[in-house]
Design an enzyme around this catalytic site. Structure first.
Site, PDB file in Angstrom:
ATOM      1  N   ARG A  42       0.810  -1.226   0.000  1.00  0.00           N
ATOM      2  CA  ARG A  42       0.000   0.000   0.000  1.00  0.00           C
ATOM      3  C   ARG A  42       0.841   1.272   0.000  1.00  0.00           C
ATOM      4  O   ARG A  42       0.292   2.371  -0.026  1.00  0.00           O
ATOM      5  CB  ARG A  42      -0.962  -0.005   1.194  1.00  0.00           C
ATOM      6  CG  ARG A  42      -2.066  -1.028   1.021  1.00  0.00           C
ATOM      7  CD  ARG A  42      -3.184  -0.892   2.023  1.00  0.00           C
ATOM      8  NE  ARG A  42      -2.802  -0.237   3.246  1.00  0.00           N
ATOM      9  CZ  ARG A  42      -2.834  -0.775   4.461  1.00  0.00           C
ATOM     10  NH1 ARG A  42      -3.243  -2.001   4.616  1.00  0.00           N
ATOM     11  NH2 ARG A  42      -2.471  -0.097   5.511  1.00  0.00           N
ATOM     12  N   ASN A  43       2.159   1.134   0.017  1.00  0.00           N
ATOM     13  CA  ASN A  43       2.985   2.336  -0.081  1.00  0.00           C
ATOM     14  C   ASN A  43       2.815   2.893  -1.489  1.00  0.00           C
ATOM     15  O   ASN A  43       2.856   2.169  -2.473  1.00  0.00           O
ATOM     16  CB  ASN A  43       4.450   2.023   0.215  1.00  0.00           C
ATOM     17  CG  ASN A  43       5.259   3.277   0.431  1.00  0.00           C
ATOM     18  OD1 ASN A  43       5.344   4.128  -0.437  1.00  0.00           O
ATOM     19  ND2 ASN A  43       5.856   3.394   1.601  1.00  0.00           N
ATOM     20  N   ARG A  44       2.677   4.205  -1.597  1.00  0.00           N
ATOM     21  CA  ARG A  44       2.392   4.831  -2.885  1.00  0.00           C
ATOM     22  C   ARG A  44       3.637   5.320  -3.615  1.00  0.00           C
ATOM     23  O   ARG A  44       3.540   5.989  -4.636  1.00  0.00           O
ATOM     24  CB  ARG A  44       1.396   5.973  -2.663  1.00  0.00           C
ATOM     25  CG  ARG A  44       0.051   5.356  -2.277  1.00  0.00           C
ATOM     26  CD  ARG A  44      -0.862   6.149  -1.461  1.00  0.00           C
ATOM     27  NE  ARG A  44      -0.304   6.715  -0.253  1.00  0.00           N
ATOM     28  CZ  ARG A  44      -0.894   7.703   0.408  1.00  0.00           C
ATOM     29  NH1 ARG A  44      -2.007   8.219  -0.032  1.00  0.00           N
ATOM     30  NH2 ARG A  44      -0.365   8.172   1.509  1.00  0.00           N
ATOM     31  N   PHE A  45       4.817   4.970  -3.109  1.00  0.00           N
ATOM     32  CA  PHE A  45       6.048   5.429  -3.736  1.00  0.00           C
ATOM     33  C   PHE A  45       6.154   4.992  -5.199  1.00  0.00           C
ATOM     34  O   PHE A  45       6.414   5.807  -6.082  1.00  0.00           O
ATOM     35  CB  PHE A  45       7.280   4.942  -2.957  1.00  0.00           C
ATOM     36  CG  PHE A  45       8.564   5.354  -3.591  1.00  0.00           C
ATOM     37  CD1 PHE A  45       9.049   6.635  -3.417  1.00  0.00           C
ATOM     38  CD2 PHE A  45       9.283   4.482  -4.404  1.00  0.00           C
ATOM     39  CE1 PHE A  45      10.243   7.042  -4.031  1.00  0.00           C
ATOM     40  CE2 PHE A  45      10.459   4.873  -5.013  1.00  0.00           C
ATOM     41  CZ  PHE A  45      10.935   6.161  -4.821  1.00  0.00           C
ATOM     42  N   THR A 148       4.949   8.888   1.435  1.00  0.00           N
ATOM     43  CA  THR A 148       4.178   7.982   0.587  1.00  0.00           C
ATOM     44  C   THR A 148       3.655   6.784   1.369  1.00  0.00           C
ATOM     45  O   THR A 148       2.948   5.935   0.824  1.00  0.00           O
ATOM     46  CB  THR A 148       5.035   7.474  -0.589  1.00  0.00           C
ATOM     47  OG1 THR A 148       6.151   6.736  -0.077  1.00  0.00           O
ATOM     48  CG2 THR A 148       5.509   8.632  -1.461  1.00  0.00           C
TER      49      THR A 148
END
Length: 191
Positions: A42-45, A148
């Site tokens: 789920r990290n948006r990086f 992020t």
């Protein structure tokens, strides 16, 4: 995991093309276990960098990293070793942090023009542990960008992207019509 567990970070992921160095604080548990940066699903990086640099964030991890480096972006962390329970920066045991040799790395990257701090905690750690050791007149642009991390749920993908676009002057690919990657869509009414 207890507070007594000492965590060792990941090595820098840079090459001679590096114009932008993105710094985190210390990799989360998913990243440490996978031995790769921004491994939490789920990290948006990766969706953000895919949008900014023009690659598919669904590529396998080695391909994503290669595309990021081709775009002149490197990765590392301010903290190289610490004690922490869980993945949150707030869980890092104060006084246990050992900084990475970021100033030495900066001196080895002749094309480096900008440093992006991925979150407020990173920006604070950078100011305490890295900035004082940088050479005077280094000429680098240092940007404090919103995290992020999925823990930063108050920031929608669109809002994060707007802020992370501040990296555009150092990236080779101009953004085309960008839509969030799967799992990064804003919820209705959230922007």
């Amino acid at each position: 995991m207890t507070n007594e567990t000492v965590l060792q970070g990941l090595p820098a992921q840079v090459n001679a093309r590096c114009r932008v160095l993105v710094l985190g604080s210390m990799p989360g548990m998913a990243s440490l276990q996978a031995a790769r940066y921004y491994a939490h699903p789920r990290n948006r990086f990766w969706p953000l960098m895919g949008a900014l640099c023009g690659f598919d964030p669904q590529l396998d991890p080695a391909q994503r990293l290669a595309r990021l480096q081709q775009a002149g972006v490197g990765l590392w962390d301010v903290i190289g070793r610490c004690r922490r329970r869980g993945s949150l920066d707030a869980a890092i045991v104060r006084g246990s942090e050992v900084a990475n040799a970021v100033p030495a790395l900066v001196r080895e990257l002749p094309r480096l023009q900008a440093i992006a701090c991925n979150g407020a905690a990173v920006a604070q750690a950078f100011e305490r542990r890295v900035a004082p050791a940088l050479p005077a007149g280094h000429g680098l642009t240092v940007l404090a960008l919103p995290s992020t991390s999925p823990a930063n749920a108050a920031w929608s993908f669109a809002r994060l992207l707007d802020e992370w676009r501040r990296l555009a002057p150092w990236l080779p690919v101009a953004e085309q019509s960008i839509s969030p990657a799967p799992g990064c869509r804003d919820r209705p009414g959230q922007r």
